[in-house]
Write an enzyme that holds these catalytic residues in place. Structure first.
Site, mmCIF file in Angstrom:
data_model
loop_
_atom_site.group_PDB
_atom_site.id
_atom_site.type_symbol
_atom_site.label_atom_id
_atom_site.label_comp_id
_atom_site.label_asym_id
_atom_site.label_seq_id
_atom_site.Cartn_x
_atom_site.Cartn_y
_atom_site.Cartn_z
ATOM 1 N N THR A 6 2.687 91.682 73.736
ATOM 2 C CA THR A 6 4.082 91.637 74.160
ATOM 3 C C THR A 6 4.321 90.354 74.963
ATOM 4 O OG1 THR A 6 4.305 94.035 74.238
ATOM 5 C CG2 THR A 6 5.778 92.760 75.655
ATOM 6 N N GLY A 33 8.874 101.641 72.786
ATOM 7 C CA GLY A 33 8.218 101.567 74.083
ATOM 8 C C GLY A 33 9.165 101.080 75.159
ATOM 9 N N GLY A 65 2.351 96.137 78.530
ATOM 10 C CA GLY A 65 1.302 97.140 78.680
ATOM 11 C C GLY A 65 1.596 98.397 77.902
#
Length: 308
Positions: free
Chosen positions: A178, A208, A229
């Site tokens: 990411t 997410g 994360g």
């Protein structure tokens, strides 16, 4: 007013290849964003430019080089926010968009906040953003990774996208990519942006933290934050907003970053990291995973500082 930019290339396991490649990509993106700020561009301009640079680098899990979902598609998420106006735009599960961060900015400039799937695609075309080919996003490394995963479950009778087959990799084996950026411009305005392809082999439609304001990114008058994360834990704890609140309460940027990641580990045993810049140009970053590539530029530096 001081200017500053910080970028990250994802938190997770240390890269199997050269970690310098991840740092070099961050350095390049920081330079792109810094030049935008030096030329009088807004914090939004700098964040968008820096994230576009990272989306175009195939080593990261965003834009070109993004992970494949269990059904073999590439579904992208991104979000961007301006601090002083609280304007925010995001897209989720969008396909065939080369630079999702730019589409997120178009959403921010519309009456909407978050668009998903086909609706986001249609909006992109209305805004003059052309759809790319699937092959423009796919890399050989990501395709081989997906093929290996499918082969490992080929003997099962259930559909390949069944929930029993799309559990994410064990956290110790996850390789995040990411990307994100935060910036402060000459007007004292803050902005933040995050972009991702999501968890590898994710259940189709899974979203997410990256496109969710306050979870994967946030900006207000005090600070701008971008996270990376294990997204579900960042959502549960509103990690980006939590970090901004620490700054608002008087914490230094670096201390706010550390406190937010400490909360992540204490409350959800989650892994990840984040970057922060505050209204004075102070920067901070923290992570509890093995690795998080980053780079930053502030006044007085001749070139970006990089690390992992």
């Amino acid at each position: 007013m001081p200017i500053a930019i910080v970028v990250h290339g994802g938190a997770g396991q240390k890269p199997a290849g050269s970690p310098e490649a991840f740092q070099d990509g961050c350095k390049e993106a920081a330079v792109v964003g810094w030049r935008s700020l030096q030329e009088g561009g807004s914090a939004l301009d700098a964040v968008e430019a820096a994230v576009r640079s990272l989306e175009g680098n195939p080593i990261y899990n965003a834009g070109t080089g993004a992970s494949l979902s269990a059904d073999g598609n590439i579904q992208l998420d991104a979000g961007i926010m301006e601090g002083h106006t609280l304007r925010v735009g995001a897209v989720a599960n969008v396909e065939l968009i080369k630079n999702p961060i730019s589409l997120a900015r178009k959403v921010m400039e519309s009456p909407h906040v978050l668009l998903v799937g086909k609706g986001a695609q249609e909006f992109a075309q209305e805004q003059g953003i052309s759809l790319c080919r699937f092959e423009d996003l796919l890399t050989e490394a990501r395709y081989n990774q997906w093929k290996e995963k499918q082969a490992s479950v080929a003997s099962k009778d259930e559909p390949r996208y069944h929930r029993y087959e799309v559990n994410p990799l064990p956290r110790s084996e996850e390789k995040q990519g990411t990307v994100g950026a935060v910036a402060l411009d000459t007007s004292g305005i803050l902005a933040a942006g995050t972009s991702t392809g999501g968890t590898f082999n994710k259940y189709p439609g899974r979203v997410g933290d990256s496109p969710l304001v306050g979870c994967g990114f946030y900006a207000d008058d005090n600070a701008a934050i971008s996270c990376t994360g294990h997204g579900e834990d960042f959502i549960r704890l509103l990690i980006a907003k939590r970090a901004a609140d620490f700054v608002a309460s008087g914490a230094a940027a670096r201390d706010a970053a550390k406190a937010a990641i400490a909360a992540l580990g204490a409350r959800a045993t989650g892994l990840g990291g984040l970057i922060v810049v505050d209204r004075l140009g102070n920067i901070g970053f923290a992570w509890n995973s093995e690795h998080m590539s980053y780079a930053y530029m502030t006044d007085g530096l001749a070139e970006p500082v990089v690390g992992a």
